[in-house]
Design a protein around this motif. Sequence first.
Motif, PDB file in Angstrom:
ATOM      1  N   THR A   1     -66.714  26.557 -49.678  1.00  0.00           N
ATOM      2  CA  THR A   1     -67.371  26.107 -50.910  1.00  0.00           C
ATOM      3  C   THR A   1     -66.525  25.059 -51.612  1.00  0.00           C
ATOM      4  OG1 THR A   1     -68.465  28.245 -51.184  1.00  0.00           O
ATOM      5  CG2 THR A   1     -68.274  26.871 -53.142  1.00  0.00           C
ATOM      6  N   HIS A   2     -65.208  25.272 -51.639  1.00  0.00           N
ATOM      7  CA  HIS A   2     -64.303  24.288 -52.255  1.00  0.00           C
ATOM      8  C   HIS A   2     -64.377  22.948 -51.526  1.00  0.00           C
ATOM      9  CE1 HIS A   2     -60.716  22.610 -54.146  1.00  0.00           C
ATOM     10  NE2 HIS A   2     -60.320  22.263 -52.924  1.00  0.00           N
ATOM     11  N   VAL A   3     -64.293  22.978 -50.196  1.00  0.00           N
ATOM     12  CA  VAL A   3     -64.323  21.740 -49.422  1.00  0.00           C
ATOM     13  C   VAL A   3     -65.658  21.023 -49.599  1.00  0.00           C
ATOM     14  CG1 VAL A   3     -64.242  20.778 -47.085  1.00  0.00           C
ATOM     15  CG2 VAL A   3     -62.645  22.589 -47.748  1.00  0.00           C
ATOM     16  N   ALA A   4     -66.753  21.794 -49.607  1.00  0.00           N
ATOM     17  CA  ALA A   4     -68.080  21.191 -49.774  1.00  0.00           C
ATOM     18  C   ALA A   4     -68.238  20.521 -51.134  1.00  0.00           C
ATOM     19  CB  ALA A   4     -69.158  22.256 -49.579  1.00  0.00           C
ATOM     20  N   GLY A   5     -67.478  20.995 -52.128  1.00  0.00           N
ATOM     21  CA  GLY A   5     -67.580  20.430 -53.478  1.00  0.00           C
ATOM     22  C   GLY A   5     -66.776  19.162 -53.679  1.00  0.00           C
ATOM     23  N   LEU A   6     -65.995  18.784 -52.688  1.00  0.00           N
ATOM     24  CA  LEU A   6     -65.196  17.561 -52.789  1.00  0.00           C
ATOM     25  C   LEU A   6     -66.027  16.347 -52.390  1.00  0.00           C
ATOM     26  CD1 LEU A   6     -61.932  18.824 -51.044  1.00  0.00           C
ATOM     27  CD2 LEU A   6     -62.365  18.698 -53.513  1.00  0.00           C
ATOM     28  N   ASP A   7     -65.735  15.200 -53.007  1.00  0.00           N
ATOM     29  CA  ASP A   7     -66.398  13.988 -52.535  1.00  0.00           C
ATOM     30  C   ASP A   7     -65.754  13.551 -51.218  1.00  0.00           C
ATOM     31  OD1 ASP A   7     -64.022  12.511 -53.135  1.00  0.00           O
ATOM     32  OD2 ASP A   7     -64.723  12.138 -55.175  1.00  0.00           O
ATOM     33  N   GLU A   8     -66.328  12.545 -50.587  1.00  0.00           N
ATOM     34  CA  GLU A   8     -65.884  12.158 -49.252  1.00  0.00           C
ATOM     35  C   GLU A   8     -64.410  11.763 -49.219  1.00  0.00           C
ATOM     36  OE1 GLU A   8     -67.107   8.981 -45.712  1.00  0.00           O
ATOM     37  OE2 GLU A   8     -68.433   9.309 -47.428  1.00  0.00           O
ATOM     38  N   ALA A   9     -63.970  11.036 -50.217  1.00  0.00           N
ATOM     39  CA  ALA A   9     -62.579  10.576 -50.241  1.00  0.00           C
ATOM     40  C   ALA A   9     -61.615  11.746 -50.406  1.00  0.00           C
ATOM     41  CB  ALA A   9     -62.386   9.556 -51.357  1.00  0.00           C
ATOM     42  N   ARG A  10     -61.936  12.675 -51.303  1.00  0.00           N
ATOM     43  CA  ARG A  10     -61.043  13.820 -51.514  1.00  0.00           C
ATOM     44  C   ARG A  10     -61.072  14.775 -50.325  1.00  0.00           C
ATOM     45  NH1 ARG A  10     -62.105  16.758 -56.912  1.00  0.00           N
ATOM     46  NH2 ARG A  10     -64.291  16.355 -56.368  1.00  0.00           N
ATOM     47  N   ARG A  11     -62.213  14.872 -49.656  1.00  0.00           N
ATOM     48  CA  ARG A  11     -62.285  15.713 -48.463  1.00  0.00           C
ATOM     49  C   ARG A  11     -61.415  15.119 -47.350  1.00  0.00           C
ATOM     50  NH1 ARG A  11     -67.561  15.530 -47.527  1.00  0.00           N
ATOM     51  NH2 ARG A  11     -67.875  16.925 -49.295  1.00  0.00           N
ATOM     52  N   ALA A  12     -61.463  13.813 -47.197  1.00  0.00           N
ATOM     53  CA  ALA A  12     -60.633  13.159 -46.191  1.00  0.00           C
ATOM     54  C   ALA A  12     -59.152  13.312 -46.528  1.00  0.00           C
ATOM     55  CB  ALA A  12     -61.005  11.680 -46.087  1.00  0.00           C
ATOM     56  N   ALA A  13     -58.827  13.226 -47.821  1.00  0.00           N
ATOM     57  CA  ALA A  13     -57.429  13.387 -48.240  1.00  0.00           C
ATOM     58  C   ALA A  13     -56.935  14.801 -47.950  1.00  0.00           C
ATOM     59  CB  ALA A  13     -57.293  13.069 -49.722  1.00  0.00           C
ATOM     60  N   LEU A  14     -57.797  15.792 -48.165  1.00  0.00           N
ATOM     61  CA  LEU A  14     -57.422  17.172 -47.871  1.00  0.00           C
ATOM     62  C   LEU A  14     -57.192  17.355 -46.377  1.00  0.00           C
ATOM     63  CD1 LEU A  14     -56.986  20.122 -48.633  1.00  0.00           C
ATOM     64  CD2 LEU A  14     -59.475  20.443 -48.551  1.00  0.00           C
ATOM     65  N   ARG A  15     -58.080  16.826 -45.582  1.00  0.00           N
ATOM     66  CA  ARG A  15     -57.919  16.917 -44.124  1.00  0.00           C
ATOM     67  C   ARG A  15     -56.603  16.288 -43.693  1.00  0.00           C
ATOM     68  NH1 ARG A  15     -58.461  13.612 -39.792  1.00  0.00           N
ATOM     69  NH2 ARG A  15     -59.242  14.512 -37.824  1.00  0.00           N
ATOM     70  N   ASP A  16     -56.321  15.092 -44.155  1.00  0.00           N
ATOM     71  CA  ASP A  16     -55.106  14.397 -43.745  1.00  0.00           C
ATOM     72  C   ASP A  16     -53.855  15.148 -44.190  1.00  0.00           C
ATOM     73  OD1 ASP A  16     -56.709  12.465 -42.644  1.00  0.00           O
ATOM     74  OD2 ASP A  16     -56.462  11.015 -44.272  1.00  0.00           O
ATOM     75  N   HIS A  17     -53.905  15.716 -45.399  1.00  0.00           N
ATOM     76  CA  HIS A  17     -52.735  16.460 -45.894  1.00  0.00           C
ATOM     77  C   HIS A  17     -52.529  17.740 -45.082  1.00  0.00           C
ATOM     78  CE1 HIS A  17     -49.498  17.399 -48.441  1.00  0.00           C
ATOM     79  NE2 HIS A  17     -50.110  18.256 -49.242  1.00  0.00           N
ATOM     80  N   CYS A  18     -53.615  18.408 -44.718  1.00  0.00           N
ATOM     81  CA  CYS A  18     -53.522  19.598 -43.869  1.00  0.00           C
ATOM     82  C   CYS A  18     -52.873  19.250 -42.533  1.00  0.00           C
ATOM     83  CB  CYS A  18     -54.906  20.183 -43.615  1.00  0.00           C
ATOM     84  SG  CYS A  18     -55.631  21.070 -45.003  1.00  0.00           S
ATOM     85  N   LEU A  19     -53.304  18.152 -41.931  1.00  0.00           N
ATOM     86  CA  LEU A  19     -52.779  17.773 -40.623  1.00  0.00           C
ATOM     87  C   LEU A  19     -51.308  17.398 -40.709  1.00  0.00           C
ATOM     88  CD1 LEU A  19     -55.783  15.758 -39.166  1.00  0.00           C
ATOM     89  CD2 LEU A  19     -55.170  18.145 -38.806  1.00  0.00           C
ATOM     90  N   ALA A  20     -50.899  16.816 -41.826  1.00  0.00           N
ATOM     91  CA  ALA A  20     -49.481  16.516 -42.006  1.00  0.00           C
ATOM     92  C   ALA A  20     -48.663  17.804 -42.086  1.00  0.00           C
ATOM     93  CB  ALA A  20     -49.285  15.676 -43.261  1.00  0.00           C
ATOM     94  N   LEU A  21     -49.210  18.820 -42.742  1.00  0.00           N
ATOM     95  CA  LEU A  21     -48.515  20.101 -42.841  1.00  0.00           C
ATOM     96  C   LEU A  21     -48.490  20.829 -41.498  1.00  0.00           C
ATOM     97  CD1 LEU A  21     -49.932  21.413 -46.258  1.00  0.00           C
ATOM     98  CD2 LEU A  21     -47.666  20.448 -45.820  1.00  0.00           C
ATOM     99  N   LEU A  22     -49.535  20.673 -40.708  1.00  0.00           N
ATOM    100  CA  LEU A  22     -49.612  21.349 -39.415  1.00  0.00           C
ATOM    101  C   LEU A  22     -48.621  20.774 -38.407  1.00  0.00           C
ATOM    102  CD1 LEU A  22     -53.473  21.745 -39.049  1.00  0.00           C
ATOM    103  CD2 LEU A  22     -51.822  23.615 -39.043  1.00  0.00           C
TER     104      LEU A  22
END
Length: 259
Positions: free
Chosen positions: A213-234
């Motif tokens: 639900t949180h991810v779905a509530g993000l706009d496209e740019a913020r969703r992409a930023a979250l994905r990229d930050h997750c991958l950096a942490l992984l």
Amino acid sequence: MSFVVPPDAYARFMGRFSVPLGPAFADFVGVRPGQRVLDVGSGPGALTVELVRRLGEESVSAVDPSPPFVAGLAERLPGVDVRSASAEALPFADACFDATVAQLVVHFMSDPVAGLREMARVTRPDGVVAACVWDHDGGRSPLSLCWDAARELDPATIDEAGLPGARAGHLEELAAAAGLQEVLSADLRVEVTFDDADDWWPPYTFGIGPLGTHVAGLDEARRAALRDHCLALLGPAPFTITAHVWAVRARRRGAASIG
């Protein structure tokens, strides 16, 4: 927050962790041939399938409040008694199961104490009531890394750490409040390896549960930023995520002693 989604979508999101958790949880519960067991909050059947493997379809019942999950599980396991119900109102008579179990469900019950008490009601006096919840509060759930990344990008983000049973000792408190006795606890672990980002990330966009639900509530740019930050942490792929649950098993008040 939604769990009214196709079973396959949920399986891709959480099933990749809940399926391997099933055998460890069933071992902890002590599931063995000859028992009759109820799976509360079965979802699309991650634990139900393991119970059927050990007991046979005729000895397993399951309930879930999500219509797609109930329909999908009934089709998948036609010999299992699958019903639409919440944990707080189980459609079964008193003392009709040897064990009543809830894998990754207590934190989503509207009233966890009432749900555990209802699980005890349908369990025979010398039977077992058991539950487990991801360690969200300790940062050891399958979703913790993504929640960490979300909070770093937006400190106002509210994650799942405060949900019932998601912190050390809280499941035991809930079980005691429900009138259960001889509560035993365990820390169970699963490990899942992902080949790359495309193997790991897409199910987070399916809108399932609080994080979806949180991810779905993000706009496209913020969703992409979250994905990229997750991958950096992984870090570099392939990568392995280790996840832990708090688990408890207990007996009804007045029941015979655990052996």
